[in-house]
Design a protein around this motif. Structure first.
Motif, short mmCIF file in Angstrom:
data_model
loop_
_atom_site.label_atom_id
_atom_site.label_comp_id
_atom_site.label_asym_id
_atom_site.label_seq_id
_atom_site.Cartn_x
_atom_site.Cartn_y
_atom_site.Cartn_z
N GLN A 50 0.85 -1.18 0.00
CA GLN A 50 0.00 0.00 0.00
C GLN A 50 0.89 1.23 0.00
O GLN A 50 1.94 1.24 0.63
N LYS A 51 0.46 2.25 -0.71
CA LYS A 51 1.21 3.51 -0.78
C LYS A 51 0.26 4.66 -0.49
O LYS A 51 -0.80 4.76 -1.10
N SER A 52 0.66 5.50 0.46
CA SER A 52 -0.17 6.65 0.83
C SER A 52 0.67 7.90 1.00
O SER A 52 1.81 7.84 1.44
N SER A 53 0.08 9.02 0.65
CA SER A 53 0.58 10.33 1.03
C SER A 53 -0.30 10.75 2.19
O SER A 53 -1.47 11.11 1.99
N LEU A 54 0.22 10.66 3.38
CA LEU A 54 -0.61 10.83 4.57
C LEU A 54 -1.33 12.16 4.62
O LEU A 54 -2.50 12.22 5.00
N THR A 55 -0.66 13.25 4.22
CA THR A 55 -1.31 14.56 4.29
C THR A 55 -2.37 14.73 3.20
O THR A 55 -3.23 15.60 3.33
N ASP A 56 -2.32 13.91 2.17
CA ASP A 56 -3.37 13.96 1.13
C ASP A 56 -4.51 13.01 1.43
O ASP A 56 -5.58 13.14 0.88
N ARG A 57 -4.27 12.06 2.29
CA ARG A 57 -5.28 11.04 2.59
C ARG A 57 -6.07 11.36 3.86
O ARG A 57 -7.23 11.00 3.97
N PHE A 58 -5.42 11.99 4.83
CA PHE A 58 -6.05 12.23 6.12
C PHE A 58 -6.08 13.71 6.46
O PHE A 58 -5.23 14.47 6.02
N THR A 59 -7.04 14.09 7.27
CA THR A 59 -7.10 15.46 7.75
C THR A 59 -6.01 15.66 8.81
O THR A 59 -5.52 14.69 9.40
N GLN A 60 -5.66 16.91 9.05
CA GLN A 60 -4.66 17.21 10.07
C GLN A 60 -5.12 16.73 11.44
O GLN A 60 -4.33 16.21 12.22
N SER A 61 -6.41 16.89 11.73
CA SER A 61 -6.90 16.46 13.04
C SER A 61 -6.81 14.94 13.19
O SER A 61 -6.52 14.44 14.28
N LYS A 75 2.87 8.18 19.02
CA LYS A 75 1.92 8.72 19.99
C LYS A 75 0.65 9.24 19.32
O LYS A 75 -0.38 9.36 19.95
N THR A 76 0.75 9.57 18.02
CA THR A 76 -0.43 10.03 17.27
C THR A 76 -0.68 9.08 16.11
O THR A 76 0.21 8.29 15.72
N TYR A 77 -1.88 9.18 15.54
CA TYR A 77 -2.19 8.34 14.39
C TYR A 77 -1.25 8.67 13.22
O TYR A 77 -0.80 7.77 12.51
N GLY A 78 -0.90 9.93 13.07
CA GLY A 78 0.02 10.33 12.01
C GLY A 78 1.41 9.73 12.19
O GLY A 78 2.02 9.25 11.23
N GLU A 79 1.92 9.74 13.43
CA GLU A 79 3.23 9.14 13.70
C GLU A 79 3.18 7.63 13.43
O GLU A 79 4.12 7.05 12.87
N HIS A 80 2.10 7.00 13.85
CA HIS A 80 1.92 5.56 13.61
C HIS A 80 1.93 5.25 12.12
O HIS A 80 2.68 4.38 11.66
N ARG A 81 1.12 5.97 11.37
CA ARG A 81 1.04 5.73 9.92
C ARG A 81 2.35 6.08 9.22
O ARG A 81 2.76 5.39 8.29
N SER A 109 -1.56 -0.84 -3.84
CA SER A 109 -2.81 -0.09 -3.81
C SER A 109 -2.43 1.35 -3.52
O SER A 109 -1.82 1.63 -2.48
N CYS A 110 -2.75 2.23 -4.43
CA CYS A 110 -2.45 3.65 -4.26
C CYS A 110 -3.66 4.28 -3.59
O CYS A 110 -4.75 4.27 -4.14
N MET A 111 -3.44 4.81 -2.41
CA MET A 111 -4.55 5.25 -1.57
C MET A 111 -4.98 6.69 -1.80
O MET A 111 -5.91 7.15 -1.15
N ASP A 112 -4.31 7.40 -2.70
CA ASP A 112 -4.64 8.80 -2.99
C ASP A 112 -4.00 9.18 -4.32
O ASP A 112 -3.19 8.43 -4.87
N ILE A 113 -4.36 10.34 -4.84
CA ILE A 113 -3.88 10.79 -6.14
C ILE A 113 -2.36 10.95 -6.16
O ILE A 113 -1.70 10.58 -7.13
N VAL A 114 -1.78 11.49 -5.11
CA VAL A 114 -0.33 11.69 -5.06
C VAL A 114 0.39 10.34 -5.15
O VAL A 114 1.37 10.20 -5.88
N SER A 115 -0.12 9.35 -4.45
CA SER A 115 0.49 8.02 -4.49
C SER A 115 0.33 7.38 -5.86
O SER A 115 1.23 6.69 -6.34
N LYS A 116 -0.79 7.61 -6.50
CA LYS A 116 -0.98 7.09 -7.85
C LYS A 116 0.05 7.68 -8.80
O LYS A 116 0.62 6.99 -9.64
#
Length: 121
Positions: A50-61, A75-81, A109-116
């Motif tokens: 799987q390939k993701s650009s975290l800032t393009d896939r998830f909100t900052q919150s 400690k955060t979901y972002g750090e985990h991912r 699996s490209c999870m967002d446009i940037v990863s595609k």
């Protein structure tokens, strides 16, 4: 490079099996390599990550949300991912390892446009 476009599926062709590695490698390149090798030993046709650009896939919150537990890599979901995401160089190295060294197809699996755009198979 091995190319999915060269594969014939159906009829008298052999079954095409894809092993979903996803992010089960725990962010470790050596674990990913072992999983690729084991998939080949099992007769799998292709490994899929799987390939993701975290800032393009998830909100900052969502990225800042606390994420603690025995299976957390931060400690955060972002750090985990982020821990589970390979760098572009690691990702390309794993593709080359799978295709040239092990002799198994590699896809993601490209999870967002940037990863595609990055994968661009």
């Amino acid at each position: 490079m091995l190319n999915i476009r060269d594969v014939i599926v159906g009829g008298d062709s052999p079954c095409f099996i894809i092993a979903e590695i996803g992010q089960n490698h725990q962010g470790e390149v050596e674990i990913a390599k072992k999983m690729i090798e084991k998939a080949k030993e099992c007769g799998v046709s292709c490994v899929k990550f799987q390939k993701s650009s975290l800032t393009d896939r998830f909100t900052q919150s969502a990225l800042e949300a606390p994420y603690i537990g025995e299976n957390s890599f931060g400690k955060t979901y972002g750090e985990h991912r982020a821990h589970l995401e390979f760098s572009p160089e690691e990702f390309k190295m794993l593709q080359e390892y799978a295709e040239k060294t092990v002799g198994i197809m590699f896809t993601a699996s490209c999870m967002d446009i940037v990863s595609k755009s990055f994968c661009n198979w």
